[in-house]
Design an enzyme around this catalytic site. Structure first.
Site, PDB file in Angstrom:
ATOM      1  N   TYR A  90       9.510  -5.308  -4.498  1.00  0.00           N
ATOM      2  CA  TYR A  90       9.123  -4.307  -5.290  1.00  0.00           C
ATOM      3  C   TYR A  90       7.846  -4.380  -6.111  1.00  0.00           C
ATOM      4  CZ  TYR A  90      11.237  -5.381  -9.749  1.00  0.00           C
ATOM      5  OH  TYR A  90      11.364  -6.099 -11.243  1.00  0.00           O
ATOM      6  N   ARG A 136      -0.498  -8.044  -5.116  1.00  0.00           N
ATOM      7  CA  ARG A 136       1.112  -8.894  -5.315  1.00  0.00           C
ATOM      8  C   ARG A 136       1.996  -8.392  -4.501  1.00  0.00           C
ATOM      9  NH1 ARG A 136       3.395  -8.882 -11.075  1.00  0.00           N
ATOM     10  NH2 ARG A 136       4.067  -6.894 -10.461  1.00  0.00           N
ATOM     11  N   ARG A 140      25.144  -6.447   9.257  1.00  0.00           N
ATOM     12  CA  ARG A 140      25.082  -7.805   8.418  1.00  0.00           C
ATOM     13  C   ARG A 140      25.132  -8.991   8.906  1.00  0.00           C
ATOM     14  NH1 ARG A 140      27.464 -10.857   4.704  1.00  0.00           N
ATOM     15  NH2 ARG A 140      26.830 -10.481   2.646  1.00  0.00           N
ATOM     16  N   LYS A 166       8.309 -10.986  -6.342  1.00  0.00           N
ATOM     17  CA  LYS A 166       8.771  -9.868  -7.234  1.00  0.00           C
ATOM     18  C   LYS A 166      10.114  -9.391  -6.130  1.00  0.00           C
ATOM     19  CE  LYS A 166       7.624  -6.007 -10.184  1.00  0.00           C
ATOM     20  NZ  LYS A 166       8.294  -6.522 -11.408  1.00  0.00           N
ATOM     21  N   GLU A 223       9.857 -16.371 -19.053  1.00  0.00           N
ATOM     22  CA  GLU A 223       9.416 -15.249 -19.513  1.00  0.00           C
ATOM     23  C   GLU A 223      10.549 -14.326 -19.828  1.00  0.00           C
ATOM     24  OE1 GLU A 223       8.207 -13.718 -15.712  1.00  0.00           O
ATOM     25  OE2 GLU A 223       9.704 -14.858 -14.768  1.00  0.00           O
ATOM     26  N   LEU A 235       7.008 -14.951 -12.757  1.00  0.00           N
ATOM     27  CA  LEU A 235       6.132 -13.833 -12.037  1.00  0.00           C
ATOM     28  C   LEU A 235       4.748 -13.681 -12.660  1.00  0.00           C
ATOM     29  CD1 LEU A 235       6.477 -11.648  -9.900  1.00  0.00           C
ATOM     30  CD2 LEU A 235       6.463  -9.958 -11.612  1.00  0.00           C
TER      31      LEU A 235
HETATM   32  N1  PDD Z   1       8.693  -6.007 -14.405  1.00  0.00           N
HETATM   33  N2  PDD Z   1       8.100 -10.889 -15.571  1.00  0.00           N
HETATM   34  C1  PDD Z   1       9.230 -10.438 -14.898  1.00  0.00           C
HETATM   35  C2  PDD Z   1      10.399 -11.091 -14.509  1.00  0.00           C
HETATM   36  C3  PDD Z   1       9.105  -8.782 -14.528  1.00  0.00           C
HETATM   37  O1  PDD Z   1      10.115  -8.340 -13.949  1.00  0.00           O
HETATM   38  C4  PDD Z   1       7.743  -8.113 -14.708  1.00  0.00           C
HETATM   39  C5  PDD Z   1       7.555  -6.893 -14.412  1.00  0.00           C
HETATM   40  C6  PDD Z   1       6.858  -8.961 -15.331  1.00  0.00           C
HETATM   41  C7  PDD Z   1       5.478  -8.415 -15.699  1.00  0.00           C
HETATM   42  O2  PDD Z   1       4.900  -8.347 -14.592  1.00  0.00           O
HETATM   43  P1  PDD Z   1       3.795  -7.012 -14.569  1.00  0.00           P
HETATM   44  O3  PDD Z   1       2.709  -7.191 -15.586  1.00  0.00           O
HETATM   45  O4  PDD Z   1       2.937  -6.983 -13.356  1.00  0.00           O
HETATM   46  O5  PDD Z   1       4.543  -5.696 -14.620  1.00  0.00           O
HETATM   47  C8  PDD Z   1       7.063 -10.433 -15.673  1.00  0.00           C
HETATM   48  C9  PDD Z   1       8.549  -4.757 -13.972  1.00  0.00           C
HETATM   49  C10 PDD Z   1       7.931  -3.695 -15.172  1.00  0.00           C
HETATM   50  C11 PDD Z   1       9.948  -4.126 -13.756  1.00  0.00           C
HETATM   51  O6  PDD Z   1      10.902  -4.789 -13.225  1.00  0.00           O
HETATM   52  O7  PDD Z   1      10.492  -3.064 -14.412  1.00  0.00           O
END
Ligand code: PDD
Length: 286
Positions: A33, A52, A100, A149, A182, A207
């Site tokens: 996503y 990405r 499945r 992601k 993170e 990520l």
């Molecule tokens: N999350 N690390 C993780 C684990 C994340 O889920 C996200 C973003 C980031 C930051 O990535 P970016 O700057 O590209 O948004 C880092 C999104 C916002 C979410 O899942 O809602």
């Protein structure tokens, strides 16, 4: 006009939008996503997010359901139909619907593509901006391909819930060596006691945030000294400032970690400058 969602080629009322029970996203979290902010009618860092997304799809061998140009058209159309001026758009792509079975469906099935939007008049409350936010720290219990992601977010769901129960905004995850990886949905940053901005290097352990990359470029342009390396919880506890970055928080100051004040306990100048510079930079975006 009802809020609409895009599901596999159709714009449907949000209340009726659904995917099949045998969608592999539902069965196996077999999907990826993206989340993109909409600021004043423009997508923030759109190309970074779509690059990405293509990478995540490649890494898990899911075909891109429609071209990048077509994705952009659908995104714009959904935002237009939902009249979103400020908010978020979520794109989810799964391997598709199949009986499945762990293995990839053979022959291949069409990937599922879902988009939803959400309006946000403000992304952070005045109080959050003025006072900063608090975080807790937790062990990082995730798999070792955090650079993808994926919609498999259970560790982050549990982490965010723990943070909420502690009255905190986010949880920073800690690896086996004691370094921060993170946040559950954001990248982690500190400004050291010597005034150096630090964020972890992008590898399989985190990520690689699109916002993170833009902020690093802005730090360079603003002559803010920075280092891309891991930092420990102990170093974070002696930092002058801390912050998180993401498509939903941009650059948001952290003023408490595990109940202890960061620096003098109020948002610092580096976080403020980066946040302002990010919004300024996005004024010229797609
Ligand atoms: N999350 N690390 C993780 C684990 C994340 O889920 C996200 C973003 C980031 C930051 O990535 P970016 O700057 O590209 O948004 C880092 C999104 C916002 C979410 O899942 O809602």
């Amino acid at each position: 006009m009802p809020r609409l969602a895009y599901v596999n080629g159709r714009y449907l009322p949000h209340t009726e939008a659904c995917v099949h029970v045998e969608d592999r996203g539902f069965q196996f979290a077999d999907g990826v996503y993206e989340v993109v902010a909409i600021l004043d009618g423009r997508f923030a860092d759109l190309d970074g997010h779509l690059v990405r997304l293509a990478r995540s799809l490649r890494e898990v061998s899911i075909d891109q359901p429609i071209s990048r140009a077509a994705l952009k058209l659908v995104m714009r159309e959904l935002v237009r139909r939902n009249a979103v001026r400020n908010g978020l758009i979520y794109l989810q792509i799964t391997r598709g619907v199949a009986p499945r079975d762990f293995k990839f469906p053979c022959p291949k099935v069409t990937p599922s593509l879902v988009m939803t939007t959400r309006k946000a008049t403000r992304f952070a409350s005045p109080e959050q901006l003025e006072r900063g936010v608090a975080i807790i720290t937790i062990p990082d219990i995730r798999w070792l391909r955090r650079d993808i992601k994926t919609v498999g977010l259970l560790p982050q769901v549990l982490g965010k819930q723990r943070a909420a129960e502690a009255g905190c905004f986010e949880a920073w995850m800690i690896d086996a060596e004691g370094f921060i990886t993170e946040g559950c949905a954001s990248n982690a940053w500190i400004v050291t006691a010597d005034g150096v901005l630090v964020t972890r290097q992008p590898d399989h352990m985190i990520l690689n945030g699109v916002t993170r990359l833009t902020l690093l470029g802005l730090a360079q342009a603003l002559d803010i000294p920075f280092e891309v390396r891991p930092f420990s919880l102990a170093e974070a506890m002696t930092a002058r400032e801390a912050l998180v970055s993401s498509a939903t928080t941009f650059a948001l100051p952290i003023t408490r970690i595990d109940g202890q004040a960061v620096g003098d306990g109020v948002p610092g100048p580096v976080a403020r400058r980066l946040r302002a510079a990010y919004f300024k930079a996005m004024e010229g975006s797609a």
